[in-house]
Design a protein around this motif. Structure first.
Motif, PDB file in Angstrom:
ATOM      1  N   UNK A   1       1.610  -3.615  75.192  1.00 44.72           N
ATOM      2  CA  UNK A   1       1.964  -3.132  76.529  1.00 44.72           C
ATOM      3  C   UNK A   1       1.900  -1.610  76.588  1.00 44.72           C
ATOM      4  N   UNK A   2       2.342  -0.950  75.514  1.00 43.41           N
ATOM      5  CA  UNK A   2       2.287   0.508  75.464  1.00 43.41           C
ATOM      6  C   UNK A   2       0.882   1.050  75.486  1.00 43.41           C
ATOM      7  N   UNK A   3      -0.088   0.217  75.051  1.00 47.05           N
ATOM      8  CA  UNK A   3      -1.498   0.628  75.076  1.00 47.05           C
ATOM      9  C   UNK A   3      -2.148   0.323  76.428  1.00 47.05           C
ATOM     10  N   UNK A   4      -1.341  -0.201  77.367  1.00 52.19           N
ATOM     11  CA  UNK A   4      -1.841  -0.454  78.702  1.00 52.19           C
ATOM     12  C   UNK A   4      -2.230  -1.895  78.983  1.00 52.19           C
ATOM     13  N   UNK A   5      -2.019  -2.793  78.023  1.00 53.93           N
ATOM     14  CA  UNK A   5      -2.372  -4.200  78.228  1.00 53.93           C
ATOM     15  C   UNK A   5      -1.258  -4.938  78.958  1.00 53.93           C
ATOM     16  N   UNK A   6      -1.655  -5.909  79.745  1.00 54.21           N
ATOM     17  CA  UNK A   6      -0.701  -6.821  80.369  1.00 54.21           C
ATOM     18  C   UNK A   6      -0.555  -8.014  79.430  1.00 54.21           C
ATOM     19  N   UNK A   7       0.680  -8.315  79.014  1.00 55.12           N
ATOM     20  CA  UNK A   7       0.923  -9.266  77.933  1.00 55.12           C
ATOM     21  C   UNK A   7       1.882 -10.354  78.390  1.00 55.12           C
ATOM     22  N   UNK A   8       1.486 -11.601  78.200  1.00 59.51           N
ATOM     23  CA  UNK A   8       2.346 -12.753  78.466  1.00 59.51           C
ATOM     24  C   UNK A   8       2.811 -13.318  77.135  1.00 59.51           C
ATOM     25  N   UNK A   9       4.099 -13.638  77.041  1.00 62.24           N
ATOM     26  CA  UNK A   9       4.686 -14.068  75.776  1.00 62.24           C
ATOM     27  C   UNK A   9       5.411 -15.400  75.966  1.00 62.24           C
ATOM     28  N   UNK A  10       5.143 -16.350  75.056  1.00 61.39           N
ATOM     29  CA  UNK A  10       5.924 -17.583  74.953  1.00 61.39           C
ATOM     30  C   UNK A  10       6.692 -17.530  73.650  1.00 61.39           C
ATOM     31  N   UNK A  11       8.011 -17.641  73.721  1.00 65.34           N
ATOM     32  CA  UNK A  11       8.829 -17.530  72.519  1.00 65.34           C
ATOM     33  C   UNK A  11      10.080 -18.370  72.661  1.00 65.34           C
ATOM     34  N   UNK A  12      10.662 -18.731  71.526  1.00 66.92           N
ATOM     35  CA  UNK A  12      11.901 -19.510  71.553  1.00 66.92           C
ATOM     36  C   UNK A  12      13.132 -18.620  71.608  1.00 66.92           C
ATOM     37  N   UNK A  13      12.929 -17.328  71.541  1.00 64.38           N
ATOM     38  CA  UNK A  13      14.047 -16.382  71.621  1.00 64.38           C
ATOM     39  C   UNK A  13      14.056 -15.723  72.991  1.00 64.38           C
ATOM     40  N   UNK A  14      15.231 -15.377  73.465  1.00 64.10           N
ATOM     41  CA  UNK A  14      15.388 -14.738  74.771  1.00 64.10           C
ATOM     42  C   UNK A  14      15.113 -13.246  74.642  1.00 64.10           C
ATOM     43  N   UNK A  15      14.371 -12.700  75.581  1.00 67.64           N
ATOM     44  CA  UNK A  15      14.127 -11.261  75.613  1.00 67.64           C
ATOM     45  C   UNK A  15      13.991 -10.840  77.069  1.00 67.64           C
ATOM     46  N   UNK A  16      14.534  -9.685  77.393  1.00 72.04           N
ATOM     47  CA  UNK A  16      14.432  -9.144  78.755  1.00 72.04           C
ATOM     48  C   UNK A  16      13.721  -7.797  78.694  1.00 72.04           C
ATOM     49  N   UNK A  17      12.383  -7.822  78.587  1.00 76.70           N
ATOM     50  CA  UNK A  17      11.649  -6.559  78.419  1.00 76.70           C
ATOM     51  C   UNK A  17      11.757  -5.673  79.654  1.00 76.70           C
ATOM     52  N   UNK A  18      11.790  -4.381  79.423  1.00 71.82           N
ATOM     53  CA  UNK A  18      11.888  -3.417  80.515  1.00 71.82           C
ATOM     54  C   UNK A  18      10.515  -3.035  81.058  1.00 71.82           C
ATOM     55  N   UNK A  19       9.475  -3.266  80.267  1.00 69.66           N
ATOM     56  CA  UNK A  19       8.119  -2.894  80.666  1.00 69.66           C
ATOM     57  C   UNK A  19       7.560  -3.965  81.609  1.00 69.66           C
ATOM     58  N   UNK A  20       7.104  -3.572  82.788  1.00 67.51           N
ATOM     59  CA  UNK A  20       6.590  -4.530  83.777  1.00 67.51           C
ATOM     60  C   UNK A  20       5.302  -5.192  83.318  1.00 67.51           C
ATOM     61  N   UNK A  21       4.655  -4.621  82.298  1.00 64.10           N
ATOM     62  CA  UNK A  21       3.426  -5.226  81.791  1.00 64.10           C
ATOM     63  C   UNK A  21       3.707  -6.380  80.830  1.00 64.10           C
ATOM     64  N   UNK A  22       4.974  -6.611  80.522  1.00 63.16           N
ATOM     65  CA  UNK A  22       5.368  -7.710  79.640  1.00 63.16           C
ATOM     66  C   UNK A  22       5.968  -8.841  80.468  1.00 63.16           C
ATOM     67  N   UNK A  23       5.404 -10.041  80.344  1.00 61.80           N
ATOM     68  CA  UNK A  23       5.944 -11.234  80.994  1.00 61.80           C
ATOM     69  C   UNK A  23       6.423 -12.164  79.883  1.00 61.80           C
ATOM     70  N   UNK A  24       7.700 -12.406  79.840  1.00 63.34           N
ATOM     71  CA  UNK A  24       8.295 -13.141  78.721  1.00 63.34           C
ATOM     72  C   UNK A  24       8.845 -14.479  79.228  1.00 63.34           C
ATOM     73  N   UNK A  25       8.389 -15.580  78.628  1.00 61.70           N
ATOM     74  CA  UNK A  25       8.929 -16.899  78.965  1.00 61.70           C
ATOM     75  C   UNK A  25       9.608 -17.489  77.739  1.00 61.70           C
ATOM     76  N   UNK A  26      10.853 -17.871  77.912  1.00 60.53           N
ATOM     77  CA  UNK A  26      11.603 -18.471  76.814  1.00 60.53           C
ATOM     78  C   UNK A  26      11.374 -19.979  76.792  1.00 60.53           C
TER      79      UNK A  26
END
Length: 354
Positions: free
Chosen positions: A269-294
């Motif tokens: 995300x810091x390099x400018x990429x839009x990133x979608x994440x599937x993970x079993x852990x909860x995370x609330x990223x502050x970067x709008x380019x990160x989409x996190x699904x638990x």
């Protein structure tokens, strides 16, 4: 009943008796329909009609040597399809049918080679979804039904997924709601001397061993000492979902170890990429380019949500999908298998070659 030929192709119908009968009539007429099962939605055709079966391959863009699984109304139909049925296969059918277990058996001469990919074996199962069973009972014969998606892509677990994938290639889609299991059936080969799981699913090797008193081989595992007598195993038959690249999104997908997941996501995300994440852990990223699904932490619930989640991530126009690597234990084997194949096939924006 009104003329089904005048109706809009690719439409979704509620699971009424009228719709089920219409679907059966379309199958008898040699057309293809979308059918819910407990695993994933299938692209259904009359398994005894070679021309109808060819329509499955054309609609999916599926190679002709890639065999199909035949769904039966009940185990009573086995003798028409299987030339020899080992007693252990009978025991497993009694234990797990209706349910997500496919048995690979020697085919009878009635089974078209278009169904088997030219092999002398056929994959058979009785699905447990009540709408699938109702369709099979009305049709009263075997229905060939691979997953109702373009070949190599993410399997559909809702009627809308089928419509998005295939549109008017399919005559109609019977809506059975979201699939309960969410990943494809376990495939167990009984065509050779030693039973072998060729595709993992919800029914595990330990489940099978509990019924037949011996643990089957598992493709990818070292052979047990009992059968490792230095004699080479005969080649396994080709089966659905066993290619290295399968179940794949168009977005590039990476599997990342849990300890490195957040760091890699933040870096991309810091390099400018839009990133979608599937993970079993909860995370609330502050970067709008990160989409996190638990995702669920229990394997069966994770499997049920997997394909719908992958489809949702693929629709985000992200640059990357990152998925937390899963444990290596038996409970997670089937889901890890799907994700491994998805990562190999991901990132191709066009439809895969047929």
């Amino acid at each position: 009943m009104s003329d089904t030929g005048a109706k809009l192709r690719g439409r979704i119908e509620p699971p009424t008796l009228v719709a089920i009968r219409e679907a059966a009539n379309l199958l008898r007429a040699g057309d293809i329909v979308g059918m819910p099962t407990e695993t994933v939605y299938g692209l259904a055709a009359d398994a005894l009609n070679p021309d109808a079966v060819k329509k499955i391959f054309a609609a999916k863009g599926r190679p002709a040597d890639h065999p199909l699984i035949v769904h039966l109304p009940s185990a009573d139909h086995l003798p028409r399809w299987a030339a020899s049925i080992p007693k252990d296969a009978v025991a497993l059918a009694r234990a797990f049918w209706p349910g997500p277990l496919t048995l690979i058996l020697k085919r009878t001469s009635d089974v078209p080679i278009e169904v088997t990919g030219g092999q002398d074996t056929v994959g058979l199962r009785v699905p447990s979804h009540p709408i699938a069973l109702a369709m099979l009972q009305v049709f009263d014969s075997g229905i060939a039904a691979p997953s109702a998606n373009r070949f190599g892509r993410i399997s559909p677990t809702t009627a809308v997924h089928v419509q998005e994938e295939l549109g008017d290639r399919v005559a109609m889609i019977v809506d059975g709601g979201p699939c309960e299991v969410g990943i494809e059936s376990t495939i167990l080969d009984f065509s050779r001397d030693v039973p072998e799981i060729l595709r993992p699913g919800a029914i595990t090797a330990d489940d099978i061993a509990h019924v037949i008193g011996r643990r089957p081989r598992v493709r990818g595992e070292a052979a047990p000492a009992l059968v490792a007598d230095n004699a080479p195993a005969s080649p396994a038959p080709r089966v659905s979902g066993a290619l290295a690249a399968h179940y794949a999104p168009r977005t590039p997908l990476r599997l990342v170890e849990p300890a490195l997941l957040v760091e890699e996501a933040v870096t991309l995300a810091g390099e400018g990429s839009r990133v979608a994440v599937l993970a079993r852990v909860v995370c609330n990223p502050q970067d709008s380019r990160l989409i996190w699904q638990t995702m669920p932490t229990e394997s069966a619930a994770y499997a049920q949500e997997l394909y719908a989640s992958l489809r949702a991530m693929d629709a985000l126009s992200a640059d990357f999908i990152l998925i937390e690597a899963l444990p290596l234990d038996a409970d997670w084997r089937a889901v890890a298998d799907r994700l491994g194949r998805a990562s190999v096939g991901a990132g191709v924006r066009d439809d895969p070659p047929s």
